[in-house]
Design an enzyme around this catalytic site. Structure first.
Site, PDB file in Angstrom:
ATOM      1  N   ASN A 190     -30.453 -61.855  20.468  1.00 31.56           N
ATOM      2  CA  ASN A 190     -31.419 -61.366  21.456  1.00 31.56           C
ATOM      3  C   ASN A 190     -31.777 -59.915  21.121  1.00 31.56           C
ATOM      4  OD1 ASN A 190     -29.002 -60.125  22.230  1.00 31.56           O
ATOM      5  ND2 ASN A 190     -29.516 -60.215  24.392  1.00 31.56           N
ATOM      6  N   CYS A 228     -31.170 -57.027  22.217  1.00 32.47           N
ATOM      7  CA  CYS A 228     -30.126 -55.990  22.223  1.00 32.47           C
ATOM      8  C   CYS A 228     -28.947 -56.344  21.330  1.00 32.47           C
ATOM      9  CB  CYS A 228     -29.650 -55.738  23.643  1.00 32.47           C
ATOM     10  SG  CYS A 228     -30.921 -55.000  24.658  1.00 32.47           S
ATOM     11  N   GLY A 229     -28.985 -57.495  20.730  1.00 35.05           N
ATOM     12  CA  GLY A 229     -27.979 -57.867  19.746  1.00 35.05           C
ATOM     13  C   GLY A 229     -26.676 -58.425  20.282  1.00 35.05           C
ATOM     14  N   GLU A 230     -26.581 -58.696  21.597  1.00 39.01           N
ATOM     15  CA  GLU A 230     -25.302 -59.187  22.119  1.00 39.01           C
ATOM     16  C   GLU A 230     -25.090 -60.675  21.861  1.00 39.01           C
ATOM     17  OE1 GLU A 230     -26.960 -56.650  25.653  1.00 39.01           O
ATOM     18  OE2 GLU A 230     -27.703 -58.267  24.417  1.00 39.01           O
TER      19      GLU A 230
END
Length: 199
Positions: free
Chosen positions: A87, A89-91
């Site tokens: 996603n 934000c990379g989470e």
């Protein structure tokens, strides 16, 4: 190069999908094609591109690296889909048209009598907040407007949601008078993590 100018994409996390094939090309100093949907836009040495990625990450804190083959190797939803990207934000790694509803909690809000002799963390209130957060996120999934039917179908089918993080851990430990690098600090953090997984 997009983040090399400080006024571009300042609130975005950029990740680059890295394949095992690319890493092998870097090791062998092979040519690498920059392509999208089968069309080659440019060819350069894989090692040159790797060095540029590393320099940009060092100087501008972006891009992150997303090891897509590794992620798919351990994808626990492999029987339904493959993972395309994280996603924004990379989470969370997501499949095509995947969306996630995420929220985090501020642990400092659950500290009673901070810095005092009778200080404690209100675990019961924390657990109740997690239950409410999950219910809230499921409601968000249900009532959101989706730009495309494919996305809506994926989201309503997968219902990906999560209380994915905590805020204020360092401050909470200080309020509880636990050292950050102590057994008490570790034990508290472990307990918080276990509660989060259970809810």
């Amino acid at each position: 190069d997009a983040k090399r100018e400080l006024h571009n994409l300042t609130q975005f996390n950029i990740s680059v999908g890295i394949t095992d094939k690319f890493l092998e090309a870097v090791k062998n100093n092979d040519d690498w094609h920059l392509q999208f949907q089968g069309k080659i836009y440019k060819t350069l040495k894989a090692k040159e591109l790797w060095n540029k990625l590393c320099e940009s990450a060092w100087k501008y804190n972006d891009p992150g690296l997303f090891f897509i083959d590794r992620v798919n190797k351990y994808n626990n939803g492999y029987y339904m889909y493959s993972i395309d990207a994280p996603n924004p934000c990379g989470e969370l790694p997501l499949p095509h048209n995947g969306v996630c509803a995420l929220v985090n909690t501020n642990l400092t809000k659950f500290v009673e009598n901070p810095f005092e002799g009778n200080v404690y963390f209100n675990f019961d209130a924390y657990k109740e907040t997690l239950k409410i957060a999950v219910r809230f996120l499921d409601n968000v999934i249900e009532i959101s407007d989706y730009p495309f039917d494919d996305i809506k179908e994926r989201v309503l089918g997968d219902r990906r949601l999560g209380v994915d993080g905590i805020a204020g851990l360092g401050s909470t430990l200080a309020m509880l008078k636990y050292g950050y690098d102590t057994k008490e600090g570790y034990d508290f953090t472990q307990k918080i993590s276990e509660i989060g997984r259970a809810h």
